[in-house]
Design a protein around this motif. Structure first.
Motif, PDB file in Angstrom:
ATOM      1  N   UNK A 183      -6.017 -16.857   5.414  1.00 20.05           N
ATOM      2  CA  UNK A 183      -5.694 -17.076   4.003  1.00 20.05           C
ATOM      3  C   UNK A 183      -5.152 -15.809   3.335  1.00 20.05           C
ATOM      4  N   UNK A 184      -5.745 -14.652   3.641  1.00 16.08           N
ATOM      5  CA  UNK A 184      -5.294 -13.402   3.018  1.00 16.08           C
ATOM      6  C   UNK A 184      -3.878 -13.039   3.458  1.00 16.08           C
ATOM      7  N   UNK A 185      -3.571 -13.276   4.711  1.00 20.32           N
ATOM      8  CA  UNK A 185      -2.223 -12.995   5.226  1.00 20.32           C
ATOM      9  C   UNK A 185      -1.218 -13.923   4.562  1.00 20.32           C
ATOM     10  N   UNK A 186      -1.577 -15.200   4.438  1.00 16.35           N
ATOM     11  CA  UNK A 186      -0.692 -16.155   3.765  1.00 16.35           C
ATOM     12  C   UNK A 186      -0.438 -15.720   2.329  1.00 16.35           C
ATOM     13  N   UNK A 187      -1.513 -15.347   1.615  1.00 13.11           N
ATOM     14  CA  UNK A 187      -1.361 -14.921   0.222  1.00 13.11           C
ATOM     15  C   UNK A 187      -0.453 -13.702   0.118  1.00 13.11           C
ATOM     16  N   UNK A 188      -0.600 -12.770   1.051  1.00 10.06           N
ATOM     17  CA  UNK A 188       0.217 -11.554   1.013  1.00 10.06           C
ATOM     18  C   UNK A 188       1.704 -11.886   1.146  1.00 10.06           C
ATOM     19  N   UNK A 189       2.041 -12.790   2.050  1.00 10.53           N
ATOM     20  CA  UNK A 189       3.452 -13.128   2.274  1.00 10.53           C
ATOM     21  C   UNK A 189       3.998 -13.988   1.147  1.00 10.53           C
ATOM     22  N   UNK A 190       3.243 -14.998   0.733  1.00 14.99           N
ATOM     23  CA  UNK A 190       3.754 -15.931  -0.271  1.00 14.99           C
ATOM     24  C   UNK A 190       3.725 -15.364  -1.684  1.00 14.99           C
TER      25      UNK A 190
ATOM     26  N   UNK B  89       0.102  -5.776  11.369  1.00 17.32           N
ATOM     27  CA  UNK B  89      -0.164  -4.633  10.500  1.00 17.32           C
ATOM     28  C   UNK B  89      -1.647  -4.550  10.132  1.00 17.32           C
ATOM     29  N   UNK B  90      -2.245  -5.716   9.887  1.00 18.68           N
ATOM     30  CA  UNK B  90      -3.641  -5.748   9.446  1.00 18.68           C
ATOM     31  C   UNK B  90      -4.585  -5.187  10.508  1.00 18.68           C
TER      32      UNK B  90
ATOM     33  N   UNK C 219      -4.687   2.076   9.724  1.00 17.22           N
ATOM     34  CA  UNK C 219      -4.243   2.514   8.397  1.00 17.22           C
ATOM     35  C   UNK C 219      -4.171   1.366   7.386  1.00 17.22           C
ATOM     36  N   UNK C 220      -4.275   0.120   7.860  1.00 21.49           N
ATOM     37  CA  UNK C 220      -3.981  -1.038   7.015  1.00 21.49           C
ATOM     38  C   UNK C 220      -4.880  -1.134   5.794  1.00 21.49           C
ATOM     39  N   UNK C 221      -6.205  -1.025   5.981  1.00 20.43           N
ATOM     40  CA  UNK C 221      -7.127  -1.226   4.864  1.00 20.43           C
ATOM     41  C   UNK C 221      -6.918  -0.169   3.790  1.00 20.43           C
ATOM     42  N   UNK C 222      -6.740   1.092   4.201  1.00 20.58           N
ATOM     43  CA  UNK C 222      -6.538   2.172   3.224  1.00 20.58           C
ATOM     44  C   UNK C 222      -5.249   1.965   2.446  1.00 20.58           C
ATOM     45  N   UNK C 223      -4.165   1.582   3.135  1.00 27.53           N
ATOM     46  CA  UNK C 223      -2.896   1.367   2.447  1.00 27.53           C
ATOM     47  C   UNK C 223      -2.968   0.141   1.541  1.00 27.53           C
ATOM     48  N   UNK C 224      -3.675  -0.915   1.983  1.00 27.36           N
ATOM     49  CA  UNK C 224      -3.815  -2.102   1.137  1.00 27.36           C
ATOM     50  C   UNK C 224      -4.578  -1.756  -0.132  1.00 27.36           C
ATOM     51  N   UNK C 225      -5.651  -0.970   0.005  1.00 29.71           N
ATOM     52  CA  UNK C 225      -6.425  -0.559  -1.172  1.00 29.71           C
ATOM     53  C   UNK C 225      -5.596   0.326  -2.093  1.00 29.71           C
ATOM     54  N   UNK C 226      -4.813   1.248  -1.497  1.00 30.16           N
ATOM     55  CA  UNK C 226      -3.950   2.113  -2.303  1.00 30.16           C
ATOM     56  C   UNK C 226      -2.900   1.296  -3.033  1.00 30.16           C
TER      57      UNK C 226
ATOM     58  N   UNK D  90      -2.817  -7.695  -1.300  1.00 31.73           N
ATOM     59  CA  UNK D  90      -3.617  -8.915  -1.116  1.00 31.73           C
ATOM     60  C   UNK D  90      -4.524  -8.822   0.116  1.00 31.73           C
ATOM     61  N   UNK D  91      -4.288  -7.824   0.962  1.00 28.74           N
ATOM     62  CA  UNK D  91      -5.111  -7.657   2.160  1.00 28.74           C
ATOM     63  C   UNK D  91      -6.352  -6.830   1.890  1.00 28.74           C
ATOM     64  N   UNK D  92      -6.425  -6.220   0.695  1.00 29.28           N
ATOM     65  CA  UNK D  92      -7.563  -5.366   0.371  1.00 29.28           C
ATOM     66  C   UNK D  92      -8.787  -6.220   0.089  1.00 29.28           C
TER      67      UNK D  92
END
Length: 695
Positions: A549-556, A576-577, A581-588, A692-694
């Motif tokens: 669901x989070x990946x879908x939300x990020x793309x859409x 990427x997820x 580095x993914x979580x830190x960049x998503x939070x940033x 949206x991945x954060x």
């Protein structure tokens, strides 16, 4: 819980075949629920349901004659109201006790405990359990009322109503009849079997004897599931003996199971000359009208033989076989007549008649719709660099078979017959195939139209419907979707995504809207509403496919114009997820989005001369360094590589937020840092909104 087996059966006139399994299952489930709710059966107790053309029933083991007694505690009233200063019952308490049948001597046994902030009196009594003889009729009556019956009927002189007249009620607990009255019938142990092969009224000795007695004396297989399996086995065995295939037949198998009580399969035959008629017509005639099972060769070509599921088992079935062949012959003759008659007039010559067929009173005639489809299919084919003339021609002919004799008799054949008639008229194969395929996909899992011509016409058909009905404010609400717009949207999405086709959804919607007469589409903001509707359908489609669901939300979240690129973007974001580095960049990124939302005005371009801190200079240079590479990867649809490059920004981004105050007091410095973050956000969100991945 120990007990005896319970049998409840309603014997009726022939029940609606398509509703029969649901009626039988619901009837049994409601009775089981009623028994469990009254403590007459264990909460985990199982049951079996039965349904044949003239009966629905339940068989449930372990049903008690009487439920166990149980203690029931109820609040009477606050102590301050119930007892006087000396602790004696007040008139209010005595009155309540009298109303509830509680003896005066029970006061000493009342329990005092806190109820909220006040103390109250509670009375505990042992309540006898329900008796099956007292409640079963009511449980059955409630089950009857709960059945999914849209329309009931009344029969005879009574007031009872049901989907069909009911003749007998059986209620047995072990060997004993449970007395009661339901639908103006007194319960007993007598039922009836097969209309013709049974010996007449049949007494059921015990509940456990129900099935074997009905089979032996009544020639009835009461279990829907067992009867279906029996028919299926016979069909497969007979088809094998004939060296033939059955094709798709599950729906017909369910319906036929609901029409017979003692199934026997026989082989029928018709004249081979009828095979000159398109086989879809013959198949539909046999399946829909006669409930026959057509037979096919190994290549899927129809044979002039079919299987009959009879309700009679005879040593010499010649009369059944010849009778069914005699019945099917006129239907096949009708199909041949319609086909030959329709071929006398070209599809093109039928178009004027579509002017008299209303598509919708606010959207005009089918002919007006055809004119829109022709223009829109041509525009889509142009974008696909396909055969524009063929797409326009196919769209022009797509609805012409609606005014043919064959489709008038069998609406299910629309499109299919259009293809046959187009070929008979000498139209090209691409045109004829598109006439049939423009309805696809009709349902989940259905095949997609093949080729750019068919895809263009199919997209035009669905987009015109979506834009038209949204444009006049007829939007699906809740479960109501009378114009099948959800199905149309899913069709558009599947064609674009699975074909795949490099088309932009907003442009398709705008092109479809441009085909309507000025002033016809009056709903305010309908194109934006339609885009949101389509993306919501896409969200559901992707979730049903198992995507995160989070990946879908990020793309859409970015509302991608190209639906065909969505699967690749999803795959890239999933890859990427998994990076460290993914979580830190998503939070940033989430932090950047929040900062920019609070900023006043539109950030401009960052000015290198205004950069002060080493951390912001380092981030600026890293952004400038990777931006061309990211854009190149995105332009080449290498989304995973683009996100991998962005992952390399983590250290610079972390250092920036550790060492730099974004909202500096000096206006120019603050604006420049906001501009840098805006540039970074634009770069990071080229593929998806990774914030949206954060978590």
């Amino acid at each position: 819980m120990t007990g005896a087996t319970l049998l409840v059966e309603l014997l009726t006139e022939e029940l609606p075949p398509k509703a029969l399994p649901r009626l039988g299952e619901t009837f049994a489930a409601r009775i089981a629920e009623g028994l469990k709710a009254r403590g007459l059966a264990g909460l985990d107790a199982g049951f079996r349901w039965f349904a044949s053309p003239r009966r629905i029933a339940i068989l449930m083991p372990g049903v008690a004659a009487e439920a166990a007694a149980k203690e029931v505690t109820e609040k009477l009233m606050p102590v301050a109201v119930a007892l006087d200063a000396e602790g004696k019952p007040t008139p209010a308490l005595l009155k309540k006790m009298e109303a509830k049948g509680i003896p005066a001597s029970a006061v000493a046994a009342f329990e005092r405990r806190l109820d909220g902030k006040a103390e109250a009196l509670f009375h505990t009594a042992v309540v006898p359990g329900a008796k099956l003889a007292d409640v079963l009729a009511g449980i059955v009556q409630d089950a009857v009322k709960a059945l999914p019956i849209p329309k009931v009927m009344r029969w005879g002189d009574g007031d009872a109503t049901f989907v069909r007249p009911v003749h007998k009620l059986v209620m047995l607990h072990g060997a004993d009849v449970v007395l009661g009255r339901v639908l103006d019938l007194d319960a007993g142990r007598t039922t009836r079997g097969h209309r013709f092969m049974s010996r007449g009224d049949i007494d059921i000795a015990t509940a456990e004897a129900y099935e074997p007695t009905l089979l032996a004396e009544g020639k009835v297989i009461p279990s829907f599931a067992e009867r279906r399996a029996d028919i299926d086995d016979q069909l497969i065995a007979e088809a094998k003996r004939q060296g033939a295939q059955l094709g798709e037949y599950a729906d017909l198998l369910d319906e036929v199971t609901a029409l017979v009580e003692h199934p026997t399969v026989y082989v029928g035959e018709f004249e081979a000359e009828f095979l000159a008629v398109p086989q879809e017509c013959l198949i539909l005639t046999m399946r829909a009208n006669q409930k026959y099972f057509p037979l096919f060769d190994a290549q899927g070509k129809l044979l002039n033989r079919f299987l009959i599921v009879s309700n009679m088992r005879l040593d010499n079935p010649v009369n059944i076989v010849t009778g069914n062949a005699r019945v099917v012959r006129p239907r096949l003759s009708d199909a041949r007549f319609f086909f030959e008659t329709d071929k006398k007039h070209k599809l093109d010559s039928r178009l004027p008649r579509l002017a008299n067929v209303v598509y919708h009173n606010k959207l005009g005639s089918v002919l007006e719709r055809v004119e829109r489809l022709e223009a829109l299919a041509g525009a889509i084919a142009t974008q696909l660099h396909g055969d524009v003339a063929a797409a326009r021609r196919a769209a022009r002919l797509a609805k012409a078979d609606l005014v043919t004799e064959m489709v008038g008799e069998f609406p299910e054949l629309q499109g299919i017959m259009g293809r046959y008639y187009a070929l008979a008229d000498g139209e090209g194969k691409a045109v004829a195939d598109a006439v049939q395929a423009h309805y696809q996909p009709r349902f989940a899992g259905d095949a997609l139209p093949e080729g750019n011509v068919a895809a263009a016409v199919a997209l035009a058909d669905k987009l015109d419907a979506l834009v038209g009905f949204f444009g006049i404010g007829l939007v699906p609400t809740g479960d109501k979707d009378p114009f099948a717009l959800r199905r149309a949207a899913l069709g558009v999405l599947r064609i674009l995504m699975e074909s795949p086709l490099p088309l932009e959804l907003p442009r398709l919607i705008d092109d479809a809207a441009a085909g309507f007469k000025p002033g016809l589409l009056t709903a305010e903001g309908f194109t934006a509403q339609l885009r949101d509707f389509v993306f919501e359908r896409l969200r559901h489609l992707l979730r049903e496919s198992g995507r995160d669901a989070a990946v879908i939300d990020a793309v859409l979240a970015l509302k991608p114009a190209r639906i065909d690129l969505v699967p690749a973007k999803l795959a890239a974001v999933e890859t990427f997820r998994s990076l460290p580095e993914a979580e830190a960049l998503a939070a940033a990124n989430k932090r950047i989005v929040n900062i920019l939302k609070k900023a006043e005005g539109e950030p401009g371009e960052p000015d290198v001369a205004l950069l002060q801190e080493e951390a912001e200079k380092a981030l600026f240079h890293r952004v400038v360094e990777v931006a061309p590479l990211v854009r190149s990867h995105v332009d080449n649809e290498d989304y995973a590589d683009a996100l991998r490059v962005l992952a390399g920004l983590r250290d610079a981004v972390d250092r920036f937020f550790d060492e730099v105050m974004v909202m500096a007091e000096e206006p120019l410095t603050r604006a420049n840092r906001l501009a840098l973050l805006n540039q970074l956000a634009g770069l990071m969100n080229r593929v998806a909104d990774i914030s949206r991945l954060s978590v």
